[in-house]
Design an enzyme around this catalytic site. Sequence first.
Site, PDB file in Angstrom:
ATOM      1  N   CYS A  71     -14.567  -8.479  15.110  1.00 19.69           N
ATOM      2  CA  CYS A  71     -13.650  -9.544  15.521  1.00 19.69           C
ATOM      3  C   CYS A  71     -12.603  -9.046  16.517  1.00 19.69           C
ATOM      4  O   CYS A  71     -11.719  -9.781  16.913  1.00 19.69           O
ATOM      5  CB  CYS A  71     -12.982 -10.175  14.306  1.00 19.69           C
ATOM      6  N   CYS A 125     -12.126  -4.792   7.201  1.00 18.48           N
ATOM      7  CA  CYS A 125     -11.298  -5.541   8.151  1.00 18.48           C
ATOM      8  C   CYS A 125     -10.716  -6.739   7.410  1.00 18.48           C
ATOM      9  O   CYS A 125     -11.451  -7.550   6.845  1.00 18.48           O
ATOM     10  CB  CYS A 125     -12.137  -6.004   9.336  1.00 18.48           C
ATOM     11  N   CYS A 165     -11.611  -3.364  15.078  1.00 17.05           N
ATOM     12  CA  CYS A 165     -12.764  -3.941  14.399  1.00 17.05           C
ATOM     13  C   CYS A 165     -13.782  -4.323  15.469  1.00 17.05           C
ATOM     14  O   CYS A 165     -13.484  -5.128  16.348  1.00 17.05           O
ATOM     15  CB  CYS A 165     -12.363  -5.163  13.588  1.00 17.05           C
ATOM     16  N   ASP A 167       0.856  -1.186   0.000  1.00 12.33           N
ATOM     17  CA  ASP A 167       0.000   0.000   0.000  1.00 12.33           C
ATOM     18  C   ASP A 167       0.888   1.231   0.000  1.00 12.33           C
ATOM     19  O   ASP A 167       1.927   1.254   0.644  1.00 12.33           O
ATOM     20  CB  ASP A 167      -0.887  -0.013   1.250  1.00 12.33           C
ATOM     21  N   ASP A 183      -2.666   1.229   7.386  1.00 18.50           N
ATOM     22  CA  ASP A 183      -1.968   0.935   6.132  1.00 18.50           C
ATOM     23  C   ASP A 183      -1.636  -0.552   5.978  1.00 18.50           C
ATOM     24  O   ASP A 183      -1.706  -1.099   4.879  1.00 18.50           O
ATOM     25  CB  ASP A 183      -0.692   1.780   6.026  1.00 18.50           C
ATOM     26  N   GLU A 206      -2.275  -1.550  -5.739  1.00 19.19           N
ATOM     27  CA  GLU A 206      -3.503  -0.877  -6.095  1.00 19.19           C
ATOM     28  C   GLU A 206      -3.205   0.017  -7.289  1.00 19.19           C
ATOM     29  O   GLU A 206      -2.160   0.658  -7.318  1.00 19.19           O
ATOM     30  CB  GLU A 206      -3.913  -0.018  -4.908  1.00 19.19           C
ATOM     31  N   CYS A 217     -12.047 -10.271   9.304  1.00 20.08           N
ATOM     32  CA  CYS A 217     -13.414 -10.805   9.238  1.00 20.08           C
ATOM     33  C   CYS A 217     -14.252 -10.201   8.117  1.00 20.08           C
ATOM     34  O   CYS A 217     -15.341 -10.676   7.823  1.00 20.08           O
ATOM     35  CB  CYS A 217     -14.118 -10.607  10.575  1.00 20.08           C
TER      36      CYS A 217
HETATM   37 ZN   LIG Z   1     -12.827  -7.798  11.909  1.00 19.44          ZN
END
Ligand SMILES: [Zn+2]
Length: 381
Positions: A343, A321, A340, A184, A350, A268, A324
């Site tokens: 989870c 995330c 998150c 990234d 990053d 990307e 999950c």
């Molecule tokens: Zn998660």
Amino acid sequence: MMKAFKFRLDPTTNQISELNQHIGSCRFVYNWALDQKIKTYEQTGKSISRFDLNKLIPVLKLSNEWLGNVNSQSLQGMTKQVESAFTRFFREKNGFPKFKSKKNPIQSFPVPQHYNIDFENCTVKLPKIGEIKAVLHKKFEGELKTATVSRSCTGKYYISILAEDGKEPPEKQSFDETTTLGIDVGIKDFAVLSNEEKIENPKYLKNSLQRLKCLQKRVSKKQKGSNNRTKARLQLSKIHEKISNQRDNFQHQISSKLIRENQAIALETLNVKGMVKNQHLAQSISDAGWSSFVTKLEYKAEWYGKTVLRIGRFEPSSKLCSVCGYYNSNLTLKDREWFCPDCKTKHDRDVNAAINIKKFSLIDQNLIGIHWSSVKEFSCL
Ligand SMILES: [Zn+2]
């Protein structure tokens, strides 16, 4: 495989004026050809081909005799450049081709063929100019393709040579989740990797950038047209050149390392232009010279049988995330870390994005399945 080599030239005073004559004449032909293209289109609604432009060059020479001192193939090379500028314009919608200015920091001309390199005597022989001393630090073999002679903003001359070594590129090596690396573009760092490593911009580069800012201020304070302003400008050019060399070396080191250590690299596709418009990101993105880094990764991948994977720029790599699949719509550019809620993973923004870039690219390759729980949410983005 095509490989590129760049060498410093050490021309005599006479040769400098001949090189400059080539540069000026080629710029003249480029601007003439662009003008012909525009006028022909305005008058007839049709495009004039490169072939027809080349046929007009001898006519142009009648009224501009000095063009006769210049290698004709270099002049014809300019109609090719005009043509590719239009192709890029139509294909990438990349801004209408511009006239070349004397003031551009780097000036150059092409030498399509009929030049020679003598590694023993350290010279490069150019048509119409003859043998020029050169610093040939790297020997190579292969069929010589187009060369480009350039003059930097501080008045140094270089030749860049494309050579075809006649070898097939090595077969692509297979890759999977453990041998693929996601990258990234960092905002603070140069790049952030899916293995949680962060690559900082080197300190020497930061120092040079600081010096650049200081010199820029100095130039703007000097009176226009004054000797002092010219001096300050030259200093500014020198630091620009230094930065671009430092950046180039740094990018070479990093790209070689990443290609050596991984079978595939996932990136990307960035809209660098769009991002540079956003003042907040401008400095970091343009400083990082991301696209020239990607170019290096791509050709090195080709040389060593590695793969560069790209994902579209609309995939939500930062907000998802990576563990999950929870979509964090509240994440803003300021949030460097987040939890998150699903989870309970703590994410570095990053690193999480780099992992997602890797996952998306492997999903594209059907190398991993989507096992995230909120696939539904993800698919309606
Ligand atoms: Zn998660």
